[in-house]
Design an enzyme around this catalytic site. Structure first.
Site, mmCIF file in Angstrom:
data_model
loop_
_atom_site.group_PDB
_atom_site.id
_atom_site.type_symbol
_atom_site.label_atom_id
_atom_site.label_comp_id
_atom_site.label_asym_id
_atom_site.label_seq_id
_atom_site.Cartn_x
_atom_site.Cartn_y
_atom_site.Cartn_z
ATOM 1 N N GLY A 152 -10.830 -10.244 22.245
ATOM 2 C CA GLY A 152 -11.496 -11.512 22.520
ATOM 3 C C GLY A 152 -12.477 -11.878 21.430
ATOM 4 N N GLY B 47 -16.095 -14.733 20.691
ATOM 5 C CA GLY B 47 -17.055 -15.690 21.225
ATOM 6 C C GLY B 47 -17.988 -16.125 20.130
ATOM 7 N N GLY B 48 -19.122 -16.732 20.534
ATOM 8 C CA GLY B 48 -20.082 -17.208 19.558
ATOM 9 C C GLY B 48 -20.676 -16.089 18.727
ATOM 10 N N VAL C 2 -14.511 -9.142 19.581
ATOM 11 C CA VAL C 2 -14.682 -7.970 20.432
ATOM 12 C C VAL C 2 -13.428 -7.105 20.313
ATOM 13 C CG1 VAL C 2 -15.163 -7.115 22.755
ATOM 14 C CG2 VAL C 2 -16.058 -9.344 22.038
ATOM 15 N N LYS D 76 -18.570 -5.204 20.081
ATOM 16 C CA LYS D 76 -18.807 -6.580 19.642
ATOM 17 C C LYS D 76 -19.305 -6.553 18.201
ATOM 18 C CE LYS D 76 -20.746 -9.430 22.500
ATOM 19 N NZ LYS D 76 -21.673 -10.057 23.470
ATOM 20 N N ASP E 275 -28.647 -16.990 29.652
ATOM 21 C CA ASP E 275 -27.303 -17.475 29.301
ATOM 22 C C ASP E 275 -26.292 -17.055 30.362
ATOM 23 O OD1 ASP E 275 -25.538 -18.911 27.763
ATOM 24 O OD2 ASP E 275 -25.113 -17.276 26.366
#
Length: 957
Positions: free
Chosen positions: A637, A639-640, A644, A658, A754
């Protein structure tokens, strides 16, 4: 003639001596092999004589090893099959070494003299070997709190001397084995009947809770020949009825079948169990009339909650249970008045009759009520009046919320109508008035700073805690530890589960020093393990923060002497020294700015924070190895923050790594601050930090791997996970508990900032875990009301109060959580096609109509397999969370309580759900029961049909 006899005798004696020497040499070789397969910074196995000074080793007079006891010394690696060659071994205890992984070798079956096999809270995996049944001398078998899988070996039934079988808290599956023909089973454990100890029959403890055992409980399992004391089968997947044969085991004192799927009637043979103090049958599907348990005269703790019993008037026989302390009969279809005689029971403390009962009339607890009464919870019943005044019942919590007395008679100002939280047993606040501890130390109950030894403590027999407050339990444990010559100054307990009060964090503080030595930790672990064996507790170890053993101070004296002797030289060189010092400090500051982890030693500092487990610093080379050089196959995966990757540590633990992309990297001090924050929080609903990497301009965080991905992927169908209504409630509850922990139990408190569906992960049991603490803020003592800070977060989830004022509070997380709740019922993004989910729901709600008239915007999958019991309450709670003003929003602990109530309600109406693995994909066997659009909660025709269409396939779309 005499010589002819003497010579063979001498030869035989020499041969015997030679054989004994050979055996002792063999034991030495085996121990060396074990040492080579393990790693430990503290294990002292040096020299050529294991019987002289080797840690945890005991030998007999022939120098043969008879005991290995190495509890909690940080062992890592696997248990070698060479262990089977220690033929004289009677005791093997390797408990509380989480780094011990891999399978339990089948060679364990060669230890024919073994009487105690104790491997509590290690990391063992794989199946329990069938060879375990060869250990005919085994009396004590504890394999609880590991990762064992597969069925319970039927050969366990061959252990005729066994008095303690503890397989709790593993991943065991399959049915409970009983004998059939030539195949043994657990029903054969009755042979312990023939063992005696101090003229008493030895008891047998059968602990199989918190596994995945399925099928029915075999009637053959129980017989009059057994001397069972405990039958603990809670939190499995057992079905069918409770066999009446359990009434034949008259020695029982504790029976726990809660959190299964058992149905049918409760057998009347329970009345034969006159010694049972604890009976827990809650959260099943038991039916028929409410059982009459008059004969169970020793009952102290009775929980029949959340079953499907026939509607009945309040049972009068309860008033005959003279020893009763806790009565929990939530959601069991009770009606009528509660007799005054119930409250006159001398030891009664807690009465919980809330939700889905129909208790009515006037509540009267009389004038002779128990002096011990602490709690009477009748929330959501039909009480019309209350005879006593609230001020007459000092010290008793009365909860009558959602009864007519509160909703229809104008009595809302009364305390019993406004109290939403059960007041749990609390201990006095620490009254220490002087100073504070350093950030990495904790203040003990005796006002001393130190590094406590920390773990968790679970009470298996609830009645053990009845009549005891937390302070008295702390004092009792402290006394027991000190009585065993352990250097313990105090014990502190923190409740983990306020609802049941059966799970604690335990902190054990050292005496005469600020930390325990390693040998002290091993002895404490051993004692706590033995305490668990007394049946009341299950102890799972944590860690000790702070420095390790102090080094010899003689070097300090040498340095001082040298300094004095060379003082003249020091004066001559002082100018050069000052110059060098300033140069060094400048260099250190430069290094610290570029690498704040230069002096990082988690084994010594525990990241500078009090915690259960330190964050480990990995090298870039290690991370590359664990991810197969960041292979695309391990990319799970992005993300911002960055990508990952899945990784596998040498111990076999799977982790998520990460890796920050260049534009998202923080400054080095900020990255260190985030790791210190993550190292300070530990909760089952928070993703755990394993470690980090700060090298070659890389910033990587290593987390526990959470197998079912993000909640967002589940809601959008990307992960192929089916989220029924009941599962969504469980997800909401888990996320709420994680946030409540951050807000109220972290020290200092933490605001996440968040909360969103992408940051809620689901494990293999669909337990929600809050993740991604990159934006989190700690609330310091001078910022109790709010933190003034730059606005950060994700649009759509962002608190409007925070956005306009730049003042951050815990209620900002509550707002984001409210948006998440709406996302759970709609599966829509917070902002989608220009529509804001909060405004859309707010403008659509019509409380006079079914499902608040929200059919058109609900996720069709929400009706799969279960009714929408509690849906309206869920929506009401979500809308409270997204109130524009933070002061009008509930706290996260209030949210937790409300969702818990909803989940209990749903538990009554769950249809059969199962997720079974087929190859690498999942097949769902969840049935949609939409028989009539008129009476089904998802009664909107188009909505119901779309739900049926969406989940009519075996494979997820």
């Amino acid at each position: 003639m005499g010589e002819r006899i003497l010579i063979p005798l001498l030869l035989s004696f020499n041969c015997l001596l030679f054989a004994l020497a050979q055996d002792a040499t063999n034991d030495f070789a085996v121990l060396k092999s074990l040492r080579d397969s393990w790693q430990s910074q503290t294990l002292n196995w040096e020299g050529s004589d294991p019987c002289n000074g080797w840690d945890g080793i005991k030998c007999n007079k022939n120098s043969r090893v008879i005991s290995i006891s190495l509890t909690d010394i940080g062992l890592t690696g696997q248990l070698s099959g060479d262990i089977g060659s220690l033929s004289e071994l009677t005791n093997l205890d390797l408990s509380y070494n989480r780094g011990l992984t891999g399978p339990l070798p089948s060679e364990i079956g060669k230890l024919k003299k073994l009487s105690r096999l104790i491997l509590v809270s290690c990391g063992f995996t794989g199946r329990i070997p069938d060879e375990i049944g060869s250990l005919q001398q085994l009396e004590f078998l504890s394999l609880n709190s590991n990762n064992f899988v597969g069925p319970i070996p039927p050969s366990t039934g061959n252990l005729s001397n066994l008095t303690w079988l503890d397989l709790d808290d593993n991943h065991l599956n399959g049915s409970i084995p009983v004998s059939s023909g030539t195949t043994p089973g657990l029903d054969m454990l009755h042979n312990a009947l023939h063992l005696y100890f101090n003229s008493l029959q030895l008891p047998v403890f059968l602990h199989l809770g918190k596994n995945r055992l399925s099928g029915e409980i075999p009637p053959k399992l129980f017989s009059s020949k057994m001397t069972l004391i405990h039958v603990i089968f809670d939190s499995n997947k057992l079905v069918g009825s409770i066999p009446g044969t359990i009434g034949l085991v008259k020695s029982l004192t504790a029976v726990r079948f809660e959190n299964n799927s058992l149905d049918g009637n409760v057998p009347q043979t329970f009345n034969n169990l006159i010694h049972v103090t604890d009976l827990l049958l809650s959260n099943n599907k038991l039916q028929g009339p409410l059982p009459n348990l008059t004969g169970m005269s020793s009952l102290q703790y009775l929980d029949l909650s959340n079953n499907s019993f026939d509607e009945s008037s309040f049972p009068l026989w309860l008033s005959n249970l003279k020893n009763l302390t806790t009565l929990q009969m939530e959601s069991v279809n009770l009606n009528g008045n509660i007799p005054i005689s119930l409250f006159s029971l001398a030891y009664l403390q807690n009465v919980v009759l809330r939700n889905n009962n129909h208790i009515s009339g006037t509540l009267d607890i009389g004038s002779n009520y128990s002096n011990h009464l602490k709690l009477l919870d009748l929330k959501s019943n039909s009480i019309l009046d209350f005879k006593q005044r609230n001020d007459q019942l000092e010290g008793i919590t009365i909860i009558l919320v959602a009864n007519p007395i509160c909703t229809e008679t104008g009595a809302m100002q009364e305390g019993y109508c406004n109290m939403h939280n059960i007041i749990s047993d609390t201990k006095p606040q620490n009254k220490c008035t002087f100073g504070t501890c350093s950030p990495d130390q904790i203040l003990s109950p005796k006002c001393k700073c130190g590094y406590p030894y920390t773990g968790t403590l679970t009470c298996r027999v609830p009645s053990f805690l009845e009549g005891r407050n937390i302070s008295s339990l702390e004092e009792d444990l402290t006394h027991q530890l000190q009585s065993n010559n352990l250097p313990v100054d105090a014990v502190s307990l923190v409740i983990l589960d306020p609802l049941s009060m059966l799970e604690f964090i335990i902190q054990i503080f050292p005496q005469g020093q600020d930390h325990f030595k390693q040998e002290d930790i091993s002895r404490i672990s051993l004692f706590m393990g033995n305490l668990s064996a007394t049946s009341a507790f299950n102890f799972i170890t944590g860690n000790q923060g702070g420095p390790k053993d102090s080094r010899n101070s003689s070097s300090t004296a040498i340095i001082i002497g040298a300094a004095v002797g060379g003082c003249v030289l020091l004066v001559l060189l002082v100018l050069a020294g000052v110059y060098a010092f300033h140069q060094k400090r400048r260099a250190e500051r430069a290094i610290s700015r570029s690498n704040p982890f230069g002096n990082w030693d988690p084994n010594k500092s525990n990241c500078g924070t009090p915690q259960l487990k330190a964050a480990r610093q990995f090298s870039f080379k290690e991370i590359k190895k664990y991810t197969n050089n960041f292979s695309p196959d391990n990319d799970i995966g992005s993300g911002g923050y960055g990508k990952v990757y899945r990784g596998t540590l040498p111990s076999g633990q799977v982790v998520a790594i990460k890796r920050a992309q260049k534009e998202s990297k923080q400054g080095a001090p900020e990255f260190k601050a985030e790791i210190e924050l993550l190292s300070r929080v530990h909760h089952k609903n928070l993703v755990s930090l394993v470690g980090f990497c700060f090298e070659r301009e890389e910033q990587m965080l290593v987390y526990e791997f959470v197998s079912n991905g993000t909640l967002k992927d589940a809601l959008t169908g990307k992960s192929g996970i089916l989220l029924s209504w009941s599962r969504r409630l469980k997800v909401a509850l888990g996320a709420a508990r994680g946030l409540a922990y951050l807000h109220e139990h972290a020290d200092p408190p933490i605001i996440h900032r968040d909360i969103k569906s992408n940051n809620i992960l689901l494990d293999e049991n669909y337990t929600a875990k809050v993740a991604d603490f990159g934006l989190s803020k700690s609330i310091l003592d001078d910022e109790k009301d709010h933190v003034t800070t730059q606005v950060k977060g994700t649009m759509g989830y962002l608190d409007p109060d925070y956005y306009t004022s730049q003042q951050l509070t815990e209620k900002s997380d509550v707002y984001s959580f409210g948006v998440l709740m709406l996302e759970l019922i709609t599966a829509k993004k917070p902002i989608e096609r220009g529509k804001f989910i909060v405004k859309e729901v707010r403008s659509t709600i019509d409380k006079t109509k079914e499902l608040y008239h929200l059919h058109e915007i609900l996720d069709p999958a929400i009706c799969s397999g279960s009714s929408l019991e509690g849906f309206e309450k869920f929506v009401d709670l979500a809308m409270e969370c997204v109130e524009d003003s933070g002061v009008n929003r509930p706290s996260m602990s209030d949210v937790v309580k409300e969702i818990e109530d909803m989940l209990r309600s749903v538990g009554l109406h769950l249809t059969s759900e199962s997720v079974t693995s087929t190859s690498s994909s999942y097949r769902y066997q969840e049935v949609i029961t939409v028989s009539s659009h008129q009476d089904h909660p998802c009664s909107n025709e188009s909505f119901a049909s779309s739900a049926e269409h969406l989940y009519s396939k075996n494979e997820p779309s």
